[in-house]
Structures are given as structure tokens and as C-alpha cells.
Write an enzyme that holds these catalytic residues in place. Structure first.
Site, mmCIF file in Angstrom:
data_model
loop_
_atom_site.group_PDB
_atom_site.id
_atom_site.type_symbol
_atom_site.label_atom_id
_atom_site.label_comp_id
_atom_site.label_asym_id
_atom_site.label_seq_id
_atom_site.Cartn_x
_atom_site.Cartn_y
_atom_site.Cartn_z
ATOM 1 N N SER A 551 -27.785 -12.937 -56.573
ATOM 2 C CA SER A 551 -29.025 -12.287 -57.001
ATOM 3 C C SER A 551 -30.090 -12.437 -55.940
ATOM 4 C CB SER A 551 -29.523 -12.912 -58.308
ATOM 5 O OG SER A 551 -30.819 -12.454 -58.642
ATOM 6 N N TYR A 564 -32.134 -19.937 -64.085
ATOM 7 C CA TYR A 564 -31.374 -18.818 -63.528
ATOM 8 C C TYR A 564 -31.433 -18.818 -62.002
ATOM 9 C CZ TYR A 564 -30.010 -13.941 -62.634
ATOM 10 O OH TYR A 564 -29.398 -12.815 -62.180
#
Length: 674
Positions: A551, A564
Site C-alpha cells: 500500500s 494498518y
């Protein structure tokens, strides 16, 4: 409008081809003769409609038929330059085509056109080939059929064989068909129904004769210690051996594998005659072209230590390659095509089963099916006589036939990922689904792994893939997913760590459970998948790819995103660490860093979208547009864009790249790598 004779032909072909007792996949052919209008003169002409080259009887359609002028085809009998130059007649078939001609005529066209019968079937039933390959096949044919079925000695398929069969029919007016030595059967009739009935009669009577007169144990006594392993143990052992065997079988050309543990195979390998019979190889040309001159047979019991079995397979493979090169050198002449590869197409492992190989899954599966046919043929021949296939020289003439070589050259070029097996975690939705679709479209065999079994199955059905249920936080479930790949395709080449989830909370609101859940799925899950992938890839010895879907947040410090972002940073560094560790095995490890994939994303649909929209103070339905506006390109990122990056990393153009992260974020300057 379909001609009535063509309609009858197609219906008959589909019925015959749907039953494996009659013929194998893509094996045999059928034809019909009738009158139709010449498109130029408008006069009626006699035509032959026959299954074209490469077609399958069970799925044959009108488009798969070749249509030829019967007068022109039969006139070739007066101009054939002799058996040594009969291959030239195949090119002459093009000058006999009616109208646009339909499918390309096959080598067996002469068999159908020269026979004085309105309908003709040529089939490869196991019972018929058992007679054709028996040492005293001609006498057995006489004993079983009397004058109703004649014997034609072995001849390679071609124009002369068509002349031979026509002559036998003329000399035996009571005959309904022939047994072709070493090959199969041909039957005929004046109507489609009569032809089909005659074909089925030959097959049924041959099988009945074998059942009535055959020995009880044609493969001999059971070998002590060679009984099949229990199912679960058998599959566990097969999954360990499969990538090793696939790597060996791919020494010259990358292969896809197929595993079979049918009772037919397991019983054959448990009997004392199997080594000698396997060494004789197959006989029917359709069988032989796909199974090669002979299989590789492991000569150890199924209870041998797995390390010993692997070591012995490597020794036997080296010997097989030497033997195959010697076979090629014995029979090749200056005009022979170059050797295509010295690896086996069939590998037999007592107590475990059979591994078959081909350029794609269908070819691998069909090769295995043909060897099962061959076992049935051996059983029938040994039951009433002795199995005596065509001689080795004839096998070489078929395998390295110029016409077969030309057929290979006519095939379309392979897709970029042809011959590769991909496993995608989280493949049941969102980015994973898009990746699975793209890899399948580029030619890969795909395993769709997802904790949601229904989603995995749905995507697998959409793209013709295999589904596996896998929670990436459970190492046993991860191992089971890779076992699924090993049993389905005999290995894996490309693994995508895509499974994930997201929880958007501030530091003070993040619980230990939130932290653990994120890291279990993203960090630990990727570790478990990569570890299992590495075990298989190293055993396979063919290199490979591991791709992490990380990501932008692995390098960008966004708000309310601690668990996250930290887990994604862990994934990102795993890419670097594993690239350094696995490079010596030819395994490349790279990553993709997406951002803001809202539409089609399972994560965003599962609550992450609402959470992030609240953080940024925008309506959830506008989140994708919001993300797009903060990028340099002002474009929204979709799952298909991430899939394109995965393909770019694995499609071949970046073969020397490892340890790389590719941003797929439409340009987020704060996430630039540096």
C-alpha cells in the site's frame, strides 16, 4: 440451412464422442457423403463432409467439418506418387475443397473419401485397440468377428491406408468394418444410423470377447508392498512429489501438470508386469503423440522415505533423458525435425498415481486420459494374448512426422503467462478478483484462494480456475491451499499476497485486538504464504515470482491509520528481505503499492470506506473522487490498474527485476519512494 446428412453426421459424432468407451478426446473422426449444389454451376455435386484436423467428436459442430468434392478427392488415387511421398497428398486436399471448404482436412480424409460407403467412423475404443495391439490380433479378430470385421495390418495414417481399407472393403462385401493393426477401428454404413450401429457393435463384441475369454489377472500378481496408499496419505505424498516431478518434466520446456490416482492406474502400478509393459509404450498414434515413447516409472515402493523417492526420481529422469536422446539419434535422418524435448510426458509412481504433463492444463489432462486408455488396452491385449505395440521406428516416424511438425507451427503463439501457475490470496473479491482475472486472461492457470469459499468458487467458475479455501492466518490452511495447487497443476510459479483487511482508528482508539488482527492477516499472513510458496518453488527448481499487494500507506503517514500502516510497512520490508534471500533460487519478490482503490474493493465495501470517508469529511460515495483529486494525475485507481501492475512484474519484460515496489496511486508525492 444444415444439410440433412451433415445434421445426421454431427448428431452421430456427438453421441459417439461423448462416451469414452468409444474414443478419446480429440481422437478419431467421422464423415458423411451426399449431394449439394455447386456454388458456381448450381449443379448437384457429390461431397464428403469429414471432421477437420484437431477437432473433437464429442463437441463437433458444422464449423469443424471439412467439405470436399468427392470426384476430385477420388481422382487423387490416380496421381498419388507412392507411399514414400504420400504426405504430399495432404496439401492436395486443399484443391478438392468445396466452396470455402470449412475446417482444414486431416490426414485421415483419404480413409473416409476413398471408402465406398455413405457414412464412415474411425474410432479409438480401448477394446478395439486391445485387438489391434495383441500379438495375434488378426487371429483374434477372425475368432471374435468371423467375416463381419476384417483385419488391416499396421500402416501409418495417410493416403495409402485409405487405399488399403477401400481394397479390404471391396474384397469383403459382408464386412461392416475393420480392425486397424496397432491403431483402432473403422466402421461404415449406408445411413448414419447403420454406421453408428456398426461402430457400436464392433466395440461391444470386442469387449464381450475380452470379458469372456480374458485371463483374470492380466497384469500378473500383486507386488508385495506396492498396494495404493490410503487416500489422504496418497494425496499428501503426491503434493510433495508433484512440484519436484514438474520441475524435472520442465527441464526443456515449461509444463503444466495433471495428477491422476484412479483405480485403473493404481492397480496397474501394483502388479508385477507393470515395469515391462510400461517400457513398451503406447501404440495408437493419438495416444502416442501425447504420451511420448514411454513413461518414466519410479521403481520404489510407496512407503519408501520421501527423500529416497525424490533422489531416485532425479536419477531416473537423467537416465530417461539419455535414453530419449539415444532414441532420437537412432531414428532421425537429415530431414527430421529437431528434437522437441527429452523429458517424459507421463510419470508413474506406485501407490500414489500418475503425473501427466503438457503445455497447458487440457493437454496435460488429455495425456493422462490417453495413458489410462493405454493401460486398458494393455489389460485387454494381455488378457487374451500378449501386448505388442507398433515398433519403435514407427513411433518415431509419427512423433517426428513432418505433418505433425507443420501442425505445431500453425498453432497460435502462446500467451505471456502460458505454462505458469498462479495462486492469488484474497482472490474472491476486489483487487484479488481483478488480479486473478488478468492472470487467467494472460494464459496462467489460476488458484483463487479466499477465506470465503463461496466467493472463491464464484470467481474460479468465471475464469476457469481452481478454488481453494484459505485463511492466511492459519498455517495449515495455507499449506492446504498450496497442496490444492500441487494436486491441480503439479506446482505453482506465481504467488500474489493480496489478502487483507483495514481498520481505521486513532492511536488511542486502537485496541490490542485491532492491532493483532491487522498484523495477523497482513504481516503474518503474507509471511505464512511466502514461506509455503518458497518451499514449493525451491522444490520445483524453476524460479518464480512472489508479489505483495502492499500500500501507499507503507511509506505514507496518514491519519488514524496506525495498525494498518504499520502492518503494510511490515509487508513492504518483507519484499526486500525475501528478494535478498530467495534470489539464489531464481525467485523474484516484488511489491505493488496501490492507493485509494474504492470502486470494486472488498476492503472499502467492508467498512473501511465509511471510516476513511469520515476521517476526510466527505460522503462515502464520493471517496473515490476525493482520492483522485489529491493525486498528481487526478485519476481514480481501480482494481484493474493494480492487476496490470502485477502482470507487468510477472509477464516477462521485467525478468531481471526483484525487490521493487511499483506505486499504483495516480501520483501521491508524499508516498514517492526514496
Amino acid at each position: 440451412m444444415t444439410h440433412p446428412e451433415v445434421a445426421a453426421l454431427l448428431a452421430r459424432a456427438n453421441r459417439l464422442g461423448a462416451d469414452p468407451r468409444n474414443t478419446n478426446y480429440a481422437g478419431g473422426n467421422a464423415s458423411a457423403k451426399g449431394k449439394a449444389e455447386d456454388p458456381v454451376t448450381r449443379e448437384p455435386v457429390d461431397l464428403l463432409w469429414v471432421k477437420g484436423s484437431g477437432g473433437d467428436l464429442g463437441t463437433l459442430t458444422e464449423a469443424g467439418l471439412a467439405a470436399l468434392r468427392l470426384d476430385r478427392l477420388r481422382a487423387l488415387a490416380d496421381t498419388c506418387p507412392g507411399v514414400e511421398r504420400e504426405d504430399e497428398m495432404v496439401a492436395a486436399f486443399d484443391y478438392c475443397l468445396h466452396g470455402k471448404g470449412g475446417a482444414a482436412p486431416s490426414i485421415d480424409t483419404a480413409m473416409h473419401g476413398l471408402l465406398d460407403a455413405a457414412h464412415v467412423d474411425h474410432l479409438h475404443p480401448d477394446a478395439g485397440i486391445a485387438f489391434a495391439t495383441a500379438a495375434d490380433g488378426e487371429a483374434l479378430t477372425k475368432a471374435c468377428f468371423g467375416d463381419r470385421v476384417a483385419w488391416v495390418p499396421w500402416r501409418r495414417p495417410g493416403f495409402q491406408l485409405g487405399l488399403d481399407i477401400a481394397a479390404v472393403r471391396a474384397a469383403n462385401p459382408a464386412a461392416i468394418g475393420v480392425i486397424l493393426g496397432g491403431h483402432g477401428i473403422t466402421a461404415w454404413g449406408e445411413t448414419s444410423a447403420e454406421c453408428e450401429a456398426n461402430s457400436l457393435e464392433i466395440i461391444a463384441r470386442a469387449q464381450a470377447y475380452l470379458d469372456e475369454h480374458g485371463a483374470a489377472e492380466p497384469f500378473g500378481a500383486a507386488i508385495p508392498g506396492y498396494a495404493p496408499l490410503p487416500t489422504a496419505e496418497r494425496h499428501d505424498r503426491a503434493a510433495v512429489l508433484a512440484p519436484v516431478v514438474r520441475g524435472l518434466a520442465s527441464t526443456d520446456n515449461r509444463q503444466i501438470g495433471h495428477y491422476t490416482d484412479s483405480d485403473v492406474v493404481l492397480d496397474f502400478l501394483a502388479r508385477e508386469k507393470h515395469p515391462a509393459l510400461a517400457a513398451l509404450g503406447t501404440s495408437c498414434p493419438d495416444h502416442f503423440l501425447r504420451t511420448k515413447v514411454r513413461p518414466l516409472v519410479l521403481d520404489l515402493p510407496p512407503t519408501a522415505p520421501i527423500e529416497d523417492a525424490i533422489a531416485r526420481l532425479r536419477e531416473l529422469h537423467a537416465a530417461y533423458r539419455d535414453d530419449y536422446r539415444a532414441y532420437y539419434d537412432r531414428h532421425a535422418d537429415p530431414d527430421s525435425p529437431p528434437m522437441r524435448g527429452a523429458d517424459p510426458a507421463i510419470v508413474l509412481v506406485p501407490g500414489v498415481g500418475m503425473f501427466s504433463f503438457g503445455k497447458d492444463k487440457q493437454t496435460a489432462r488429455v495425456a493422462g486420459e490417453f495413458y489410462v486408455n493405454a493401460i486398458n488396452v494393455m489389460r485387454g491385449a494381455e488378457a487374451v494374448s500378449a501386448y505388442a505395440p507398433i515398433e519403435e521406428r514407427e513411433k518415431f516416424r509419427i512423433e517426428y512426422w513432418a505433418l505433425e511438425e507443420a501442425k505445431l507451427h500453425r498453432m497460435p503463439p502462446p500467451k505471456p503467462l502460458a505454462g505458469r501457475v498462479a495462486l492469488v490470496t484474497g482472490g474472491g473479491s476486489g483487487i484479488g478478483r481483478a488480479i486473478a482475472r488478468r492472470l487467467a486472461a494472460e494464459g496462467a492457470c489460476v488458484v483463487v484462494a479466499d477465506r470465503d469459499a463461496e466467493s472463491a468458487e464464484r470467481v474460479a467458475r468465471e475464469i476457469g480456475a481452481v478454488a481453494a479455501t484459505a485463511d492466511v492466518t492459519d498455517e495449515h490452511a495455507v499449506a492446504a491451499a498450496f497442496q490444492r495447487a500441487a494436486l491441480a497443476f503439479c506446482g505453482v510459479d506465481l504467488v500474489v499476497n493480496n489478502a487483507g483487511l483495514s481498520i481505521s482508528k486513532s492511536l488511542l482508539d486502537t485496541t490490542a485486538a485491532d492491532w493483532d488482527r491487522q498484523h495477523d492477516v497482513l504481516a503474518k499472513g503474507s509471511f505464512l504464504v511466502s514461506r509455503e510458496a518458497a518451499r514449493l518453488l525451491i522444490a520445483q527448481g524453476m524460479g518464480g515470482d512472489i508479489v505483495y499487494i502492499s500500500s501507499k500507506n507503507s511509506v505514507f503517514a496518514g491519519p488514524n491509520n496506525l495498525a494498518y500502516g504499520a502492518a503494510k510497512a511490515d509487508q513492504a520490508h518483507q519484499v526486500r528481505l525475501l528478494a535478498a534471500e530467495l534470489g539464489e533460487h531464481g525467485i523474484r519478490v516484488n511489491g505493488v503499492n496501490p492507493d485509494g482503490v474504492v470502486r470494486g474493493s472488498g476492503i472499502f465495501a467492508g467498512g473501511w470506506g465509511a471510516q476513511r470517508a469520515a476521517v476526510y469529511g466527505v460522503p462515502e460515495e464520493e471517496l473515490g473522487a476525493f482520492y483522485a483529486q489529491r493525486t498528481l494525475l487526478k485519476r481514480e485507481v481501480l482494481p484493474e490498474h493494480v492487476a496490470a501492475a502485477v502482470f507487468a512484474l510477472t509477464g516477462g519484460d521485467l525478468s531481471h527485476t526483484t525487490g521493487l515496489h511499483i506505486p499504483v496511486d495516480a501520483g501521491v508525492a508524499a508516498a514517492f519512494l526514496r
